[in-house]
Design a protein around this motif. Sequence first.
Motif, PDB file in Angstrom:
ATOM      1  N   ILE A   1       0.786  -1.167   0.087  1.00  0.00           N
ATOM      2  CA  ILE A   1       0.001   0.027   0.054  1.00  0.00           C
ATOM      3  C   ILE A   1       0.788   1.077   0.109  1.00  0.00           C
ATOM      4  O   ILE A   1       2.011   1.462   0.686  1.00  0.00           O
ATOM      5  CB  ILE A   1      -1.054  -0.191   1.245  1.00  0.00           C
ATOM      6  N   TYR A   2       0.508   2.368  -0.828  1.00  0.00           N
ATOM      7  CA  TYR A   2       1.329   3.399  -1.080  1.00  0.00           C
ATOM      8  C   TYR A   2       0.512   4.717  -0.836  1.00  0.00           C
ATOM      9  O   TYR A   2      -0.613   4.682  -0.967  1.00  0.00           O
ATOM     10  CB  TYR A   2       2.086   3.286  -2.404  1.00  0.00           C
ATOM     11  N   PHE A   3       1.173   5.772  -0.373  1.00  0.00           N
ATOM     12  CA  PHE A   3       0.313   6.973  -0.384  1.00  0.00           C
ATOM     13  C   PHE A   3       1.014   8.121  -0.735  1.00  0.00           C
ATOM     14  O   PHE A   3       2.234   8.139  -0.252  1.00  0.00           O
ATOM     15  CB  PHE A   3      -0.399   6.985   1.027  1.00  0.00           C
ATOM     16  N   TYR A   4       0.289   9.229  -0.908  1.00  0.00           N
ATOM     17  CA  TYR A   4       0.899  10.701  -1.268  1.00  0.00           C
ATOM     18  C   TYR A   4      -0.093  11.477  -0.561  1.00  0.00           C
ATOM     19  O   TYR A   4      -1.065  11.457  -0.426  1.00  0.00           O
ATOM     20  CB  TYR A   4       0.796  10.752  -2.754  1.00  0.00           C
ATOM     21  N   ASN A   5       0.700  12.566   0.363  1.00  0.00           N
ATOM     22  CA  ASN A   5      -0.038  13.431   1.018  1.00  0.00           C
ATOM     23  C   ASN A   5       0.635  14.892   0.996  1.00  0.00           C
ATOM     24  O   ASN A   5       1.897  14.878   1.744  1.00  0.00           O
ATOM     25  CB  ASN A   5      -0.238  13.025   2.530  1.00  0.00           C
ATOM     26  N   ASP A   6       0.124  15.748   0.171  1.00  0.00           N
ATOM     27  CA  ASP A   6       0.850  17.157   0.116  1.00  0.00           C
ATOM     28  C   ASP A   6      -0.054  18.314   0.906  1.00  0.00           C
ATOM     29  O   ASP A   6       0.272  19.229   1.042  1.00  0.00           O
ATOM     30  CB  ASP A   6       0.673  17.436  -1.084  1.00  0.00           C
ATOM     31  N   GLY A   7      -1.009  17.418   1.995  1.00  0.00           N
ATOM     32  CA  GLY A   7      -1.591  18.676   2.721  1.00  0.00           C
ATOM     33  C   GLY A   7      -3.053  19.028   2.033  1.00  0.00           C
ATOM     34  O   GLY A   7      -3.732  19.469   2.806  1.00  0.00           O
ATOM     35  N   ASP A   8      -2.973  18.987   0.873  1.00  0.00           N
ATOM     36  CA  ASP A   8      -4.430  19.231   0.067  1.00  0.00           C
ATOM     37  C   ASP A   8      -4.877  18.185  -0.386  1.00  0.00           C
ATOM     38  O   ASP A   8      -6.185  17.883  -0.510  1.00  0.00           O
ATOM     39  CB  ASP A   8      -4.077  20.080  -1.046  1.00  0.00           C
ATOM     40  N   ASN A   9      -4.167  16.983  -0.881  1.00  0.00           N
ATOM     41  CA  ASN A   9      -4.543  15.749  -1.342  1.00  0.00           C
ATOM     42  C   ASN A   9      -3.956  14.434  -0.722  1.00  0.00           C
ATOM     43  O   ASN A   9      -2.762  14.707  -0.450  1.00  0.00           O
ATOM     44  CB  ASN A   9      -4.515  15.706  -3.091  1.00  0.00           C
ATOM     45  N   LEU A  10      -4.778  13.822  -0.550  1.00  0.00           N
ATOM     46  CA  LEU A  10      -4.092  12.203   0.095  1.00  0.00           C
ATOM     47  C   LEU A  10      -4.554  11.258  -1.056  1.00  0.00           C
ATOM     48  O   LEU A  10      -5.615  11.066  -1.445  1.00  0.00           O
ATOM     49  CB  LEU A  10      -4.542  11.818   1.485  1.00  0.00           C
ATOM     50  N   VAL A  11      -3.791  10.835  -1.610  1.00  0.00           N
ATOM     51  CA  VAL A  11      -3.970   9.606  -2.648  1.00  0.00           C
ATOM     52  C   VAL A  11      -3.207   8.345  -2.177  1.00  0.00           C
ATOM     53  O   VAL A  11      -2.176   8.344  -1.898  1.00  0.00           O
ATOM     54  CB  VAL A  11      -3.544  10.132  -3.974  1.00  0.00           C
ATOM     55  N   PHE A  12      -4.176   7.116  -2.470  1.00  0.00           N
ATOM     56  CA  PHE A  12      -3.228   5.906  -2.001  1.00  0.00           C
ATOM     57  C   PHE A  12      -3.866   4.710  -3.109  1.00  0.00           C
ATOM     58  O   PHE A  12      -4.786   4.740  -3.441  1.00  0.00           O
ATOM     59  CB  PHE A  12      -3.514   5.397  -0.391  1.00  0.00           C
ATOM     60  N   SER A  13      -2.970   3.945  -3.114  1.00  0.00           N
ATOM     61  CA  SER A  13      -3.346   2.851  -3.846  1.00  0.00           C
ATOM     62  C   SER A  13      -2.344   1.505  -3.589  1.00  0.00           C
ATOM     63  O   SER A  13      -1.256   1.733  -2.915  1.00  0.00           O
ATOM     64  CB  SER A  13      -3.098   3.032  -5.434  1.00  0.00           C
ATOM     65  N   SER A  14      -2.820   0.172  -4.022  1.00  0.00           N
ATOM     66  CA  SER A  14      -1.782  -0.847  -4.029  1.00  0.00           C
ATOM     67  C   SER A  14      -0.623  -0.877  -5.046  1.00  0.00           C
ATOM     68  O   SER A  14       0.159  -1.847  -4.924  1.00  0.00           O
ATOM     69  CB  SER A  14      -2.512  -2.016  -4.061  1.00  0.00           C
ATOM     70  N   GLU A  15      -0.880   0.142  -6.066  1.00  0.00           N
ATOM     71  CA  GLU A  15       0.200   0.200  -6.900  1.00  0.00           C
ATOM     72  C   GLU A  15       0.752   1.727  -6.905  1.00  0.00           C
ATOM     73  O   GLU A  15      -0.337   2.658  -7.171  1.00  0.00           O
ATOM     74  CB  GLU A  15      -0.338  -0.123  -8.217  1.00  0.00           C
ATOM     75  N   ILE A  16       1.778   2.030  -7.319  1.00  0.00           N
ATOM     76  CA  ILE A  16       2.504   3.398  -7.326  1.00  0.00           C
ATOM     77  C   ILE A  16       1.853   3.921  -8.923  1.00  0.00           C
ATOM     78  O   ILE A  16       1.396   5.291  -8.705  1.00  0.00           O
ATOM     79  CB  ILE A  16       3.920   3.595  -7.458  1.00  0.00           C
ATOM     80  N   LYS A  17       1.798   3.057  -9.674  1.00  0.00           N
ATOM     81  CA  LYS A  17       1.107   3.739 -11.171  1.00  0.00           C
ATOM     82  C   LYS A  17      -0.024   4.094 -11.089  1.00  0.00           C
ATOM     83  O   LYS A  17      -0.539   5.117 -11.675  1.00  0.00           O
ATOM     84  CB  LYS A  17       1.521   2.789 -12.274  1.00  0.00           C
ATOM     85  N   ALA A  18      -1.034   3.922 -10.038  1.00  0.00           N
ATOM     86  CA  ALA A  18      -2.553   4.259  -9.914  1.00  0.00           C
ATOM     87  C   ALA A  18      -2.252   5.427  -9.514  1.00  0.00           C
ATOM     88  O   ALA A  18      -3.048   6.436  -9.718  1.00  0.00           O
ATOM     89  CB  ALA A  18      -3.200   3.312  -9.071  1.00  0.00           C
ATOM     90  N   ILE A  19      -1.321   5.849  -8.275  1.00  0.00           N
ATOM     91  CA  ILE A  19      -1.367   7.307  -7.801  1.00  0.00           C
ATOM     92  C   ILE A  19      -0.728   7.986  -8.797  1.00  0.00           C
ATOM     93  O   ILE A  19      -1.202   9.225  -8.960  1.00  0.00           O
ATOM     94  CB  ILE A  19      -0.105   7.062  -6.540  1.00  0.00           C
TER      95      ILE A  19
END
Length: 201
Positions: free
Chosen positions: A126-144
């Motif tokens: 499980i991978y995630f990205y959080n810049d304070g405005d958006n949190l995006v997560f997925s089981s694959e980086i390419k989906a993010i």
Amino acid sequence: VSKMNSSIKHRGPNAEGIYKDKNLVLGHRRLSIIDTRDVANQPMHSNDNKWHIVFNGEIYNFKEIESKLKYDFRTTSDTEVILASVQEKGIDWFIEQANGMFAIALYNSETKELFIVRDRLGIKPIYFYNDGDNLVFSSEIKAILSSGLVNAQFNDEAVDEYLANRYVRAPYTFFKNINQLIPGTYIQVDKDLNVEENVYW
């Protein structure tokens, strides 16, 4: 989220689902294994309609956990056992009981809290990205990266990680600001995208 789902269609060719709340969207691609009926598709919702789940993995002892609950089950899936456990006894109780490999996202539409859980050994990614405005997560980086909300930037620091270990350990990835959830932990995210990490194993 539709773009994200499309990018991982190979992971779940049998069904696609999306759930939307005010500031949150959950998407899922399903590979049907346990209870192949449409009623077991995801995102799945608890009987009280407060909890919403997307789940990748398998709970090996889900029948044993089910036997400890009073929930009115509509499916024979391990996904619904997670929902039932959380509705009746809470996330920590479920995690303590669960034997399996899993990456789980649970959203409470009443409290507006999101919980992302990874199994003890990190078998399921499980991978995630959080810049304070958006949190995006997925089981694959390419989906993010397919979301259109995240720019792909190479993480130079991951090179040493890879050369030393021949893989990149959590929480690092080859992409800046995209992290792996550490095995044996879950994060709790509030409506303002504040993240609290909980180590359970």
